[in-house]
Design a protein around this motif. Structure first.
Motif, PDB file in Angstrom:
ATOM      1  N   VAL A 186       0.770  -1.197   0.178  1.00 34.58           N
ATOM      2  CA  VAL A 186       0.068  -0.246   0.005  1.00 34.58           C
ATOM      3  C   VAL A 186       0.954   1.143  -0.161  1.00 34.58           C
ATOM      4  O   VAL A 186       1.741   1.530   0.761  1.00 34.58           O
ATOM      5  CB  VAL A 186      -1.061   0.212   1.135  1.00 34.58           C
ATOM      6  CG1 VAL A 186      -1.863   1.222   1.340  1.00 34.58           C
ATOM      7  CG2 VAL A 186      -1.902  -1.202   1.303  1.00 34.58           C
ATOM      8  N   GLU A 187       0.664   2.263  -0.997  1.00 36.09           N
ATOM      9  CA  GLU A 187       1.446   3.509  -1.001  1.00 36.09           C
ATOM     10  C   GLU A 187       0.250   4.503  -1.015  1.00 36.09           C
ATOM     11  O   GLU A 187      -0.301   4.971  -2.097  1.00 36.09           O
ATOM     12  CB  GLU A 187       2.106   3.557  -2.155  1.00 36.09           C
ATOM     13  CG  GLU A 187       3.133   2.451  -2.200  1.00 36.09           C
ATOM     14  CD  GLU A 187       3.981   2.465  -3.503  1.00 36.09           C
ATOM     15  OE1 GLU A 187       4.032   3.449  -4.171  1.00 36.09           O
ATOM     16  OE2 GLU A 187       4.977   1.717  -3.430  1.00 36.09           O
ATOM     17  N   GLY A 188       0.190   5.016   0.053  1.00 35.81           N
ATOM     18  CA  GLY A 188      -1.156   6.030   0.270  1.00 35.81           C
ATOM     19  C   GLY A 188      -2.767   5.566   0.064  1.00 35.81           C
ATOM     20  O   GLY A 188      -2.661   4.518   0.431  1.00 35.81           O
ATOM     21  N   GLN A 189      -3.172   6.171  -1.099  1.00 41.72           N
ATOM     22  CA  GLN A 189      -4.261   5.549  -1.553  1.00 41.72           C
ATOM     23  C   GLN A 189      -4.241   4.720  -2.507  1.00 41.72           C
ATOM     24  O   GLN A 189      -5.259   3.967  -3.190  1.00 41.72           O
ATOM     25  CB  GLN A 189      -5.168   6.744  -1.885  1.00 41.72           C
ATOM     26  CG  GLN A 189      -5.892   7.660  -0.887  1.00 41.72           C
ATOM     27  CD  GLN A 189      -6.638   7.097   0.343  1.00 41.72           C
ATOM     28  OE1 GLN A 189      -7.594   6.246  -0.140  1.00 41.72           O
ATOM     29  NE2 GLN A 189      -5.935   7.114   1.510  1.00 41.72           N
ATOM     30  N   CYS A 190      -3.154   4.342  -3.022  1.00 44.17           N
ATOM     31  CA  CYS A 190      -2.753   3.506  -4.081  1.00 44.17           C
ATOM     32  C   CYS A 190      -2.249   1.984  -3.691  1.00 44.17           C
ATOM     33  O   CYS A 190      -1.765   1.951  -2.484  1.00 44.17           O
ATOM     34  CB  CYS A 190      -1.846   4.160  -5.251  1.00 44.17           C
ATOM     35  SG  CYS A 190      -2.492   5.650  -5.676  1.00 44.17           S
ATOM     36  N   VAL A 191      -1.914   1.011  -4.529  1.00 50.46           N
ATOM     37  CA  VAL A 191      -1.577  -0.140  -4.338  1.00 50.46           C
ATOM     38  C   VAL A 191      -0.689  -0.489  -5.359  1.00 50.46           C
ATOM     39  O   VAL A 191      -0.913  -0.478  -6.629  1.00 50.46           O
ATOM     40  CB  VAL A 191      -2.576  -1.397  -4.023  1.00 50.46           C
ATOM     41  CG1 VAL A 191      -1.896  -2.757  -3.567  1.00 50.46           C
ATOM     42  CG2 VAL A 191      -3.749  -0.927  -3.153  1.00 50.46           C
ATOM     43  N   ARG A 192       0.816  -0.958  -4.958  1.00 43.92           N
ATOM     44  CA  ARG A 192       1.749  -1.402  -5.913  1.00 43.92           C
ATOM     45  C   ARG A 192       1.752  -3.026  -5.997  1.00 43.92           C
ATOM     46  O   ARG A 192       1.677  -3.602  -4.983  1.00 43.92           O
ATOM     47  CB  ARG A 192       2.983  -0.918  -5.386  1.00 43.92           C
ATOM     48  CG  ARG A 192       4.258  -1.260  -6.569  1.00 43.92           C
ATOM     49  CD  ARG A 192       5.404  -0.685  -5.941  1.00 43.92           C
ATOM     50  NE  ARG A 192       5.484   0.747  -6.001  1.00 43.92           N
ATOM     51  CZ  ARG A 192       5.811   1.502  -7.017  1.00 43.92           C
ATOM     52  NH1 ARG A 192       5.842   1.030  -8.075  1.00 43.92           N
ATOM     53  NH2 ARG A 192       5.554   2.703  -6.930  1.00 43.92           N
ATOM     54  N   HIS A 193       1.563  -3.481  -7.157  1.00 41.29           N
ATOM     55  CA  HIS A 193       1.385  -5.028  -7.176  1.00 41.29           C
ATOM     56  C   HIS A 193       2.739  -5.436  -7.914  1.00 41.29           C
ATOM     57  O   HIS A 193       3.111  -4.947  -8.902  1.00 41.29           O
ATOM     58  CB  HIS A 193       0.200  -5.322  -8.132  1.00 41.29           C
ATOM     59  CG  HIS A 193      -0.993  -4.988  -7.653  1.00 41.29           C
ATOM     60  ND1 HIS A 193      -1.785  -5.974  -6.997  1.00 41.29           N
ATOM     61  CD2 HIS A 193      -1.876  -3.800  -7.649  1.00 41.29           C
ATOM     62  CE1 HIS A 193      -2.943  -5.480  -6.572  1.00 41.29           C
ATOM     63  NE2 HIS A 193      -2.949  -3.966  -6.991  1.00 41.29           N
ATOM     64  N   LEU A 194       3.378  -6.456  -7.405  1.00 42.50           N
ATOM     65  CA  LEU A 194       4.530  -7.003  -7.919  1.00 42.50           C
ATOM     66  C   LEU A 194       4.233  -8.296  -8.679  1.00 42.50           C
ATOM     67  O   LEU A 194       3.511  -9.226  -8.021  1.00 42.50           O
ATOM     68  CB  LEU A 194       5.705  -7.174  -6.778  1.00 42.50           C
ATOM     69  CG  LEU A 194       6.451  -6.078  -6.425  1.00 42.50           C
ATOM     70  CD1 LEU A 194       5.693  -4.890  -5.706  1.00 42.50           C
ATOM     71  CD2 LEU A 194       7.642  -6.744  -5.451  1.00 42.50           C
ATOM     72  N   ALA A 195       4.744  -8.306  -9.874  1.00 41.93           N
ATOM     73  CA  ALA A 195       4.055  -9.401 -10.684  1.00 41.93           C
ATOM     74  C   ALA A 195       5.327  -9.957 -11.608  1.00 41.93           C
ATOM     75  O   ALA A 195       6.276  -9.399 -11.966  1.00 41.93           O
ATOM     76  CB  ALA A 195       3.036  -9.183 -11.678  1.00 41.93           C
ATOM     77  N   ALA A 196       5.471 -11.505 -11.568  1.00 37.95           N
ATOM     78  CA  ALA A 196       6.281 -11.840 -12.449  1.00 37.95           C
ATOM     79  C   ALA A 196       5.629 -12.660 -13.591  1.00 37.95           C
ATOM     80  O   ALA A 196       4.720 -13.432 -13.458  1.00 37.95           O
ATOM     81  CB  ALA A 196       7.154 -12.967 -11.465  1.00 37.95           C
ATOM     82  N   VAL A 197       6.182 -12.480 -14.575  1.00 36.13           N
ATOM     83  CA  VAL A 197       5.510 -13.002 -16.253  1.00 36.13           C
ATOM     84  C   VAL A 197       6.440 -14.122 -16.374  1.00 36.13           C
ATOM     85  O   VAL A 197       7.768 -13.923 -16.688  1.00 36.13           O
ATOM     86  CB  VAL A 197       5.397 -11.946 -17.033  1.00 36.13           C
ATOM     87  CG1 VAL A 197       5.162 -12.746 -18.620  1.00 36.13           C
ATOM     88  CG2 VAL A 197       4.287 -10.947 -16.832  1.00 36.13           C
ATOM     89  N   ASP A 198       5.867 -15.461 -16.545  1.00 34.99           N
ATOM     90  CA  ASP A 198       6.463 -16.591 -17.281  1.00 34.99           C
ATOM     91  C   ASP A 198       6.364 -16.426 -18.613  1.00 34.99           C
ATOM     92  O   ASP A 198       5.053 -16.582 -19.286  1.00 34.99           O
ATOM     93  CB  ASP A 198       5.567 -17.743 -16.565  1.00 34.99           C
ATOM     94  CG  ASP A 198       6.427 -19.074 -17.128  1.00 34.99           C
ATOM     95  OD1 ASP A 198       6.592 -19.279 -18.515  1.00 34.99           O
ATOM     96  OD2 ASP A 198       6.688 -19.969 -16.174  1.00 34.99           O
ATOM     97  N   LEU A 199       7.363 -16.394 -19.352  1.00 33.15           N
ATOM     98  CA  LEU A 199       7.533 -15.836 -20.695  1.00 33.15           C
ATOM     99  C   LEU A 199       6.938 -17.074 -21.576  1.00 33.15           C
ATOM    100  O   LEU A 199       6.256 -17.077 -22.587  1.00 33.15           O
ATOM    101  CB  LEU A 199       8.798 -15.560 -21.313  1.00 33.15           C
ATOM    102  CG  LEU A 199       9.118 -14.098 -20.997  1.00 33.15           C
ATOM    103  CD1 LEU A 199      10.860 -13.998 -21.438  1.00 33.15           C
ATOM    104  CD2 LEU A 199       8.466 -13.087 -21.631  1.00 33.15           C
ATOM    105  N   GLU A 200       7.203 -18.426 -21.082  1.00 33.80           N
ATOM    106  CA  GLU A 200       6.750 -19.376 -21.957  1.00 33.80           C
ATOM    107  C   GLU A 200       5.063 -19.885 -21.752  1.00 33.80           C
ATOM    108  O   GLU A 200       4.410 -20.072 -22.703  1.00 33.80           O
ATOM    109  CB  GLU A 200       7.253 -20.900 -21.142  1.00 33.80           C
ATOM    110  CG  GLU A 200       6.923 -22.118 -22.011  1.00 33.80           C
ATOM    111  CD  GLU A 200       7.591 -23.331 -21.707  1.00 33.80           C
ATOM    112  OE1 GLU A 200       7.393 -24.440 -21.993  1.00 33.80           O
ATOM    113  OE2 GLU A 200       8.600 -23.101 -20.585  1.00 33.80           O
ATOM    114  N   ARG A 201       4.673 -19.437 -20.443  1.00 39.23           N
ATOM    115  CA  ARG A 201       3.203 -19.499 -20.334  1.00 39.23           C
ATOM    116  C   ARG A 201       2.568 -18.322 -21.227  1.00 39.23           C
ATOM    117  O   ARG A 201       1.345 -18.485 -21.615  1.00 39.23           O
ATOM    118  CB  ARG A 201       2.796 -19.329 -18.918  1.00 39.23           C
ATOM    119  CG  ARG A 201       1.422 -19.310 -18.559  1.00 39.23           C
ATOM    120  CD  ARG A 201       1.012 -19.701 -17.267  1.00 39.23           C
ATOM    121  NE  ARG A 201       1.733 -19.171 -16.179  1.00 39.23           N
ATOM    122  CZ  ARG A 201       1.341 -18.182 -15.356  1.00 39.23           C
ATOM    123  NH1 ARG A 201      -0.146 -17.704 -15.384  1.00 39.23           N
ATOM    124  NH2 ARG A 201       1.953 -17.643 -14.416  1.00 39.23           N
TER     125      ARG A 201
END
Length: 280
Positions: A186-201
């Motif tokens: 949570v950053e103030g009124q916002c939310v930071r989402h950390l995502a990892a993308v599997d290139l094969e998928r």
């Protein structure tokens, strides 16, 4: 044109361990009030919500903040994205932009302000006066069927920018196809989402030949994963998209940050006047 994926290859994309990840799935990085939006696991629902808002509001201001070693250059401007009948067929499909890229047009020069405009699939670059091919006509058309060094170089700069700042065409579909959210903050009124993308998928699930070719190109060149951060503010507005690429050999992470603001506000994006366009 595989501009961004070519960039991944030049940086030697490799898989990165996700920071803060555990066997339990999503990790809360800081003790905070409940996130404004909280979607654990597959990134599909988050991307769908953000994409829906982006296409509904359609217009926005962007700022590109490249990290050290990044192929992109400092840029800013306005853009408009449109809902497409199917997957994007090219980097400019359904995208209009008017932006400024700060990059030297010749080795040894201080950064020039290169103005780029794309309207209805037609792209133009406004050259500094000393580079004008015809006095008083600073705008150069950038046709995609012209194989000429200057045209190719300017199109590469343009398409790198377009891929970075049109998330509904490029990054969001990739994240939806192969991404998992592994942490939120949570950053103030916002939310930071950390995502990892599997290139094969992502290559298996992404829709459209254009993006599928991009993913397959990255895989053949040794890519495994791409890490993203998405800062989502109230109303599911995308405020920041950050791309993190780990360099093989050094382990250094190169970061590209794109900031989005003024969603839904009117923008002026128009092709140059014919009297100012150099004729091909």
């Amino acid at each position: 044109m595989r501009v961004l994926m070519a960039g991944f290859v030049l940086l030697a994309v490799a898989g990165c361990d996700a920071p803060g990840q555990s066997a339990g799935g999503v990790v809360q990085l800081t003790p905070s009030p409940p996130p404004v939006t909280h979607r654990a696991g597959a990134a599909t629902s988050l991307v769908e919500a953000v994409t829906k808002v982006a296409l509904a509001k359609s217009t926005y201001h962007f700022v590109v903040v490249p990290g050290e070693g990044d192929l992109l250059k400092p840029s800013d401007g306005d853009a408009r994205v449109q809902t497409l009948a199917g997957p994007a067929k090219s980097v400019v499909d359904g995208v209009e932009l008017a932006g400024t890229v700060r990059t030297p047009l010749q080795q040894g020069r201080t950064p020039d302000e290169l103005r780029l405009v794309t309207v209805l699939g037609e792209s133009y670059a406004k050259l500094p006066e000393e580079f004008e091919k015809d006095k008083g006509k600073p705008w150069l058309p950038l046709p995609r069927n012209l194989d000429e060094e200057l045209n190719n170089n300017l199109l590469e700069v343009h398409d790198s920018l377009a891929q970075a700042i049109a998330p509904t065409n490029y990054h969001l579909p990739i994240i939806a196809a192969g991404g998992d959210i592994h942490a939120t903050k949570v950053e103030g009124q916002c939310v930071r989402h950390l995502a990892a993308v599997d290139l094969e998928r992502a290559a298996e699930k992404v829709n459209g030949a254009y993006l599928k070719e991009e993913m397959e190109y990255a895989l053949k060149s040794g890519g495994k994963t791409i890490d993203y951060e998405l800062l989502i503010c109230p109303g599911d507005e995308l405020a920041e998209l950050k791309l993190l690429v780990k360099v093989v050999g050094t382990g250094k992470v190169v970061t590209t940050e794109v900031r989005f603001s003024e969603w839904g506000k009117p923008v002026t994006i128009a092709k140059p006047a014919d009297s100012e366009v150099f004729g091909r």
